[in-house]
Design a protein around this motif. Sequence first.
Motif, mmCIF file in Angstrom:
data_model
loop_
_atom_site.group_PDB
_atom_site.id
_atom_site.type_symbol
_atom_site.label_atom_id
_atom_site.label_comp_id
_atom_site.label_asym_id
_atom_site.label_seq_id
_atom_site.Cartn_x
_atom_site.Cartn_y
_atom_site.Cartn_z
ATOM 1 N N ALA A 42 0.990 -1.621 0.123
ATOM 2 C CA ALA A 42 -0.024 -0.197 -0.008
ATOM 3 C C ALA A 42 0.529 1.308 -0.236
ATOM 4 N N ASP A 43 1.735 1.162 1.313
ATOM 5 C CA ASP A 43 2.568 2.408 0.555
ATOM 6 C C ASP A 43 3.679 2.352 -0.962
ATOM 7 N N GLU A 44 3.632 1.378 -1.693
ATOM 8 C CA GLU A 44 3.715 1.387 -2.782
ATOM 9 C C GLU A 44 2.862 2.644 -3.701
ATOM 10 N N ALA A 45 1.621 1.947 -3.527
ATOM 11 C CA ALA A 45 0.130 2.659 -3.903
ATOM 12 C C ALA A 45 0.458 3.973 -3.684
ATOM 13 N N LEU A 46 0.517 4.299 -2.474
ATOM 14 C CA LEU A 46 0.567 5.468 -1.616
ATOM 15 C C LEU A 46 1.756 6.954 -1.906
ATOM 16 N N ALA A 47 2.290 6.341 -2.750
ATOM 17 C CA ALA A 47 3.439 6.820 -2.773
ATOM 18 C C ALA A 47 3.436 7.011 -4.631
ATOM 19 N N GLY A 48 2.565 5.971 -5.362
ATOM 20 C CA GLY A 48 2.220 6.344 -6.501
ATOM 21 C C GLY A 48 2.220 6.271 -7.895
ATOM 22 N N PHE A 49 3.154 4.602 -6.665
ATOM 23 C CA PHE A 49 4.022 3.718 -8.069
ATOM 24 C C PHE A 49 3.153 2.751 -8.102
ATOM 25 N N ALA A 50 2.097 2.283 -7.754
ATOM 26 C CA ALA A 50 1.931 1.147 -7.638
ATOM 27 C C ALA A 50 0.461 1.053 -8.429
ATOM 28 N N LYS A 51 -0.559 0.054 -9.178
ATOM 29 C CA LYS A 51 -1.803 0.992 -9.287
ATOM 30 C C LYS A 51 -2.534 -0.895 -8.937
ATOM 31 N N ARG A 52 -1.767 -1.716 -8.015
ATOM 32 C CA ARG A 52 -2.518 -3.454 -8.275
ATOM 33 C C ARG A 52 -2.022 -3.053 -6.771
ATOM 34 N N ILE A 53 -3.111 -4.722 -6.405
ATOM 35 C CA ILE A 53 -2.312 -4.963 -5.040
ATOM 36 C C ILE A 53 -3.181 -6.222 -4.956
ATOM 37 N N HIS A 54 -2.543 -7.515 -5.568
ATOM 38 C CA HIS A 54 -3.325 -8.626 -5.304
ATOM 39 C C HIS A 54 -2.671 -9.133 -3.774
ATOM 40 N N VAL A 55 -4.263 -10.176 -2.795
ATOM 41 C CA VAL A 55 -3.678 -10.977 -2.440
ATOM 42 C C VAL A 55 -4.424 -12.146 -2.562
ATOM 43 N N MET A 57 -4.696 -15.806 -0.411
ATOM 44 C CA MET A 57 -4.984 -16.486 0.703
ATOM 45 C C MET A 57 -5.464 -18.279 0.635
ATOM 46 N N PHE A 58 -4.021 -19.576 0.590
ATOM 47 C CA PHE A 58 -4.038 -20.454 0.326
ATOM 48 C C PHE A 58 -5.006 -21.874 1.683
ATOM 49 N N ARG A 59 -4.915 -22.657 1.096
ATOM 50 C CA ARG A 59 -5.307 -23.279 2.076
ATOM 51 C C ARG A 59 -4.606 -24.638 3.189
ATOM 52 N N ASP A 60 -3.223 -24.238 2.703
ATOM 53 C CA ASP A 60 -2.379 -24.693 3.641
ATOM 54 C C ASP A 60 -1.820 -23.189 4.885
ATOM 55 N N GLY A 61 -2.966 -22.274 5.008
ATOM 56 C CA GLY A 61 -2.933 -20.931 5.663
ATOM 57 C C GLY A 61 -1.833 -20.040 5.330
ATOM 58 N N SER A 62 -1.267 -20.613 4.170
ATOM 59 C CA SER A 62 0.112 -19.460 3.521
ATOM 60 C C SER A 62 -0.740 -18.110 2.635
ATOM 61 N N VAL A 63 -0.136 -16.911 2.338
ATOM 62 C CA VAL A 63 -0.405 -16.251 2.434
ATOM 63 C C VAL A 63 0.144 -15.295 1.167
ATOM 64 N N ALA A 64 -0.408 -14.752 0.544
ATOM 65 C CA ALA A 64 0.751 -13.946 -0.825
ATOM 66 C C ALA A 64 -0.051 -12.658 -1.646
ATOM 67 N N VAL A 65 1.568 -11.845 -1.393
ATOM 68 C CA VAL A 65 0.014 -10.325 -1.446
ATOM 69 C C VAL A 65 1.185 -10.181 -2.771
ATOM 70 N N THR A 66 1.282 -9.365 -4.175
ATOM 71 C CA THR A 66 1.344 -8.958 -4.684
ATOM 72 C C THR A 66 1.508 -7.474 -4.712
ATOM 73 N N ASP A 67 1.978 -6.364 -5.637
ATOM 74 C CA ASP A 67 2.048 -5.219 -5.889
ATOM 75 C C ASP A 67 2.676 -4.795 -7.001
ATOM 76 N N ASP A 68 1.940 -4.509 -8.044
ATOM 77 C CA ASP A 68 3.317 -3.784 -9.333
ATOM 78 C C ASP A 68 3.949 -2.421 -9.213
ATOM 79 N N GLY A 69 4.413 -2.128 -7.460
ATOM 80 C CA GLY A 69 5.682 -1.197 -7.510
ATOM 81 C C GLY A 69 6.455 -1.249 -8.315
ATOM 82 N N ARG A 70 7.629 -0.758 -7.348
ATOM 83 C CA ARG A 70 8.559 -0.726 -7.917
ATOM 84 C C ARG A 70 9.515 -1.830 -7.597
#
Length: 654
Positions: A42-55, A57-70
Amino acid sequence: MTYNESSFRVLKGLEPVRSRPGMYTRTDSPAHIIQEVIDNAADEALAGFAKRIHVAMFRDGSVAVTDDGRGIPVGLHPVEGVPVVVLAYTVLHAGGKFDKTSGASAYAFSGGLHGVGVAVTTALSLKVAVDVRREGKAWHVEFADGGRAISELVEVGPCGKQTGTRVHVWPDPKYFDAPRASLAEIERLLRSKAVLLPGVTVTLEVEQADGSFVKTEWRYADGLTGYLREMAGGVDPLVPVFAQEKYAGQDEDFAPGEGAAWAFAWFDGFVGSESYVNLIPTVNGGTHESGLRGGVFEAVKSFVEHHALLPRGVKLQQDDVCGKMSFLLSARLLDPQFQGQVKEKLNSREAVKLVSTMVMPLFEAWLNQNVEQGKAIAELAIKQAQSRLKDAQKVEKKKTSGVAVLPGKLSDCESEDINDNELYLVEGDSAGGSAKLARSRETQAILPLRGKVQNSWEIDPNRLFANNEIHDIAVALGVDPHTPEAPDTVLTNLRYGKVIIMADADVDGSHIQTLLLTLFLRHFPRLVARGHVWIALPPLYRVDVPASGKKRPARRLYCLDERELAAVRDRLVKEGVKPEQLEIGRFKGLGEMNPEQLKETAMDPATRRVLPVTLDDIALTDTNELFDLLMGKGEASSRRAWMEAKGNLVEADL
């Protein structure tokens, strides 16, 4: 136990976090260590460098967070000689959010300055995998065992013009009460990011049991206003939502870009509020919320004073204005200081002035441009202030050590059986003295009343005990004021089976009797309904009859009123007693009676005259209407008309 040099242990790297995780994050679930990763995106988005944030959540309890920032820098740190991405995930107090005032920071605005952030995520995870796309190349590194890099940072191929970061986290269940992050909490967090980041698309995908994913996407065209309406659940605000934003320029008292965006409104029911600092949710509020309330209060106060809306004796306070206000607040601060590592409350003192300065002039201008809405807000605030003042005047029973103190002038009885116990409410200390001598100490208690009890028909129940006589009656009875709908359990602590009103047999006595009946009917109706209230009928006349031979000794008779006196006279004349032989005396009051006379006429159960007061449920409405007419302060003209119409029916002792 040995205490020497070997007793000291130095915790290195991320060991302090693993040793005392509760000092660095919430341990109810892994939600906060996932939030640390989402906040970086979100900080990358707030700074104006990211337009998408993708999260995801997997069955094994793990979580992946992806952004299109710098993308996190992968080169070696000039001092540490370690890739910056490795430093970010393995070293506490390392990051790209320091040195903001010097211009060396990567972010003008970000979620905090503690510098422990995502390193805590690494410390409390089984594994963290980081993929970076930056400057045309894709890089990969993995961490495990609380921060140890299990793979070197390696280049895995070209990525073209794509940039961004993907962080896959496997939380370690042994550090948390619940092994998985709450889906509802992650959804709420992501939805708020979408609201606070115009133009940024936020997506959540949740893996199902069959391996498929359920996708949710947020993008708010109306921003804070739309989100506040969504929070209200379709309930319309009492006045339109006021939404605005303002940020400091180059020539202002604050750093360029500092300021806030907000949306607030007043609702009839409860609607929650949320606040954020640099997109970080501050669930426990803080100084930025104080600034918002202060700015709103000053604007409304100025509007009220300008339009002379404030009644005499009423002074507005901030809670009067903001008590029913719901808001969304997103503040931007250059160097936010939070309380604790989980950043749930803002402590930055300058935020009060910052937010207040941004909000107050804009809202005051809006109030003066929308006068009707402004008056509606002012009316709400004034009503709240009046209610507060009334509550402040609430009078409680006098207590010592948590026990109600019985009135000092109460002469209590010895028995504790309410089936036998009686409380006499007596007019005046003089009559009270006679009653005390005439009573049965075993079963009869005496409470003298000083003067006339206050007309309580329209008194607020919270102000009832401001009157000493009413306070003493309630305490002596052991019953609190209640409504007609109250259950009989309100009488659980009743101390007397009969409450007997004993007043003089004259106009003043009748008035006191009426005032006491008003009190019981209005504020102690279950006493009346259960037959606990009685009225003593003391005589107005005493007739002394002389002896007439051996068979007719001297007698003393008592007459309730003129009619009864006439009947007694007629009967005695028929018995042969000459009228001139009768000695007729009139009692001016109960205090004139000697104890023996009072006992015989009003207190001895064998010879007294007392009447029960009953409450007919069928005629309750008519009874209340009559008391409204007779005892209501605003019914003077109606009483006059009633007396003119019914006055001829009254038998008055004038």
